[in-house]
Design a protein around this motif. Structure first.
Motif, short mmCIF file in Angstrom:
data_model
loop_
_atom_site.label_atom_id
_atom_site.label_comp_id
_atom_site.label_asym_id
_atom_site.label_seq_id
_atom_site.Cartn_x
_atom_site.Cartn_y
_atom_site.Cartn_z
N UNK A 8 0.87 -1.16 0.00
CA UNK A 8 0.00 0.00 0.00
C UNK A 8 0.92 1.22 0.00
N UNK A 9 0.80 2.05 -1.03
CA UNK A 9 1.66 3.22 -1.18
C UNK A 9 0.86 4.46 -0.78
N UNK A 10 1.36 5.18 0.22
CA UNK A 10 0.65 6.34 0.75
C UNK A 10 1.48 7.59 0.53
N UNK A 11 0.87 8.59 -0.10
CA UNK A 11 1.50 9.88 -0.30
C UNK A 11 0.69 10.95 0.43
N UNK A 12 1.29 12.10 0.66
CA UNK A 12 0.58 13.16 1.38
C UNK A 12 -0.62 13.65 0.58
N UNK A 13 -0.42 13.87 -0.70
CA UNK A 13 -1.50 14.29 -1.58
C UNK A 13 -1.59 13.34 -2.76
N UNK A 14 -2.76 13.23 -3.36
CA UNK A 14 -2.93 12.34 -4.50
C UNK A 14 -2.07 12.83 -5.66
N UNK A 15 -1.16 11.98 -6.10
CA UNK A 15 -0.28 12.29 -7.23
C UNK A 15 -0.76 11.49 -8.44
N UNK A 16 -1.25 12.20 -9.43
CA UNK A 16 -1.85 11.54 -10.59
C UNK A 16 -0.87 10.58 -11.27
N UNK A 17 0.38 10.99 -11.44
CA UNK A 17 1.36 10.14 -12.12
C UNK A 17 1.68 8.89 -11.31
N UNK A 18 1.72 9.04 -9.98
CA UNK A 18 1.96 7.87 -9.12
C UNK A 18 0.79 6.91 -9.21
N UNK A 19 -0.43 7.43 -9.16
CA UNK A 19 -1.63 6.59 -9.23
C UNK A 19 -1.69 5.84 -10.55
N UNK A 20 -1.43 6.54 -11.66
CA UNK A 20 -1.48 5.90 -12.97
C UNK A 20 -0.35 4.89 -13.15
N UNK A 21 0.79 5.14 -12.53
CA UNK A 21 1.92 4.22 -12.66
C UNK A 21 1.69 2.92 -11.90
N UNK A 22 0.90 3.01 -10.83
CA UNK A 22 0.74 1.84 -9.95
C UNK A 22 -0.53 1.05 -10.19
N UNK A 23 -1.49 1.61 -10.93
CA UNK A 23 -2.82 1.00 -10.96
C UNK A 23 -2.85 -0.35 -11.67
N UNK A 24 -1.89 -0.63 -12.54
CA UNK A 24 -1.88 -1.92 -13.26
C UNK A 24 -0.98 -2.96 -12.61
N UNK A 25 -0.40 -2.62 -11.47
CA UNK A 25 0.47 -3.57 -10.77
C UNK A 25 -0.37 -4.40 -9.81
N UNK A 26 -0.36 -5.73 -9.95
CA UNK A 26 -1.17 -6.57 -9.05
C UNK A 26 -0.75 -6.39 -7.60
N UNK A 27 -1.72 -6.38 -6.71
CA UNK A 27 -1.48 -6.33 -5.26
C UNK A 27 -0.81 -5.03 -4.80
N UNK A 28 -0.90 -3.98 -5.59
CA UNK A 28 -0.35 -2.68 -5.20
C UNK A 28 -1.48 -1.65 -5.30
N UNK A 29 -1.61 -0.83 -4.26
CA UNK A 29 -2.65 0.21 -4.24
C UNK A 29 -2.04 1.51 -3.74
N UNK A 30 -2.49 2.61 -4.30
CA UNK A 30 -2.03 3.92 -3.85
C UNK A 30 -3.18 4.67 -3.19
N UNK A 31 -2.84 5.43 -2.15
CA UNK A 31 -3.83 6.23 -1.44
C UNK A 31 -3.20 7.54 -0.99
N UNK A 32 -4.01 8.58 -0.94
CA UNK A 32 -3.57 9.81 -0.29
C UNK A 32 -3.66 9.61 1.22
N UNK A 33 -2.86 10.35 1.95
CA UNK A 33 -2.77 10.15 3.40
C UNK A 33 -4.13 10.27 4.09
N UNK A 34 -4.96 11.21 3.64
CA UNK A 34 -6.25 11.43 4.29
C UNK A 34 -7.25 10.31 4.02
#
Length: 206
Positions: free
Chosen positions: A152-178
């Motif tokens: 689970x990858x957590x960033x302070x704010x939603x980063x569009x490039x990070x979200x798009x880079x990770x969304x096709x990786x199995x068992x990996x999810x991105x979330x903003x801190x809040x």
């Protein structure tokens, strides 16, 4: 206070930071964690299922045959539950599955989940996590450098490039801190979190 290493995206340690015991060092309460997970999963249910009872099925306004003398069992309507096309017994109806959990309980459950990752050495703090452009291959390399699988990858704010880079990786999810929750933290083996997100969590719950 627990001390953890801070890594860069190449997987090299650049510094160490101390984690607040109020957020990352509480006594783990498994009962509250379970309650939070159940409430989270219940809230995700749509509750839109619906079937017709015998009062809602069309037809069946008269008895199919007279009460006695036919050799058949007595029947009152062709829309009774035992008939094909009849109504459903105790038919499911739209309902709200959400469960109430107190704010203090939700906070303790979050702290317990974060503490469990620290105790299991599954909390990976990175100094910065940003992508110049969406690139799944580069993000896979970063996770490999950090030795973070099923993360689970957590960033302070939603980063569009990070979200798009990770969304096709199995068992990996991105979330903003809040937006982090207990279920996602426990579901993933590793918690990769940016240094800014760690500081923000400690400030919010100070």
């Amino acid at each position: 206070m627990a001390t953890v290493s801070v890594f860069n995206t190449d997987g090299k340690e650049v510094e160490t930071i101390e984690l607040s015991d109020k957020v990352f060092g509480v006594e783990i309460n498994e009962n509250i964690v379970h309650k939070a997970v159940v409430a989270h999963l219940a809230a995700k249910r749509q509750g839109t299922q619906s079937a017709r009872t015998r009062s809602e099925v069309s037809g069946g306004g008269r008895k199919p045959w007279r009460q006695k003398g036919t050799g058949h069992a007595r029947q009152g309507s062709i829309r009774a539950p035992q008939w094909t096309g009849g109504g459903v017994v105790f038919a499911p109806k739209p309902r709200d599955y959400s469960q109430k959990i107190n704010k203090k309980e939700a906070r303790l459950a979050l702290f317990s989940a974060l503490t469990s990752k620290v105790q299991d050495n599954k909390l990976i703090v990175v100094d910065e996590l940003s992508m110049e452009a969406p690139k799944t291959k580069n993000f896979v390399t970063i996770l490999g450098n950090l030795k973070a699988d099923k993360a689970l990858v957590v960033t302070e704010n939603a980063d569009k490039n990070v979200v798009l880079s990770a969304r096709n990786i199995p068992d990996v999810k991105t979330e903003a801190r809040a937006a982090i929750n207990v279920y996602d933290i426990l579901k993933h083996d590793s918690l990769v979190i940016t240094k800014d997100a760690v500081k923000a969590l400690e400030e919010v719950y100070a």
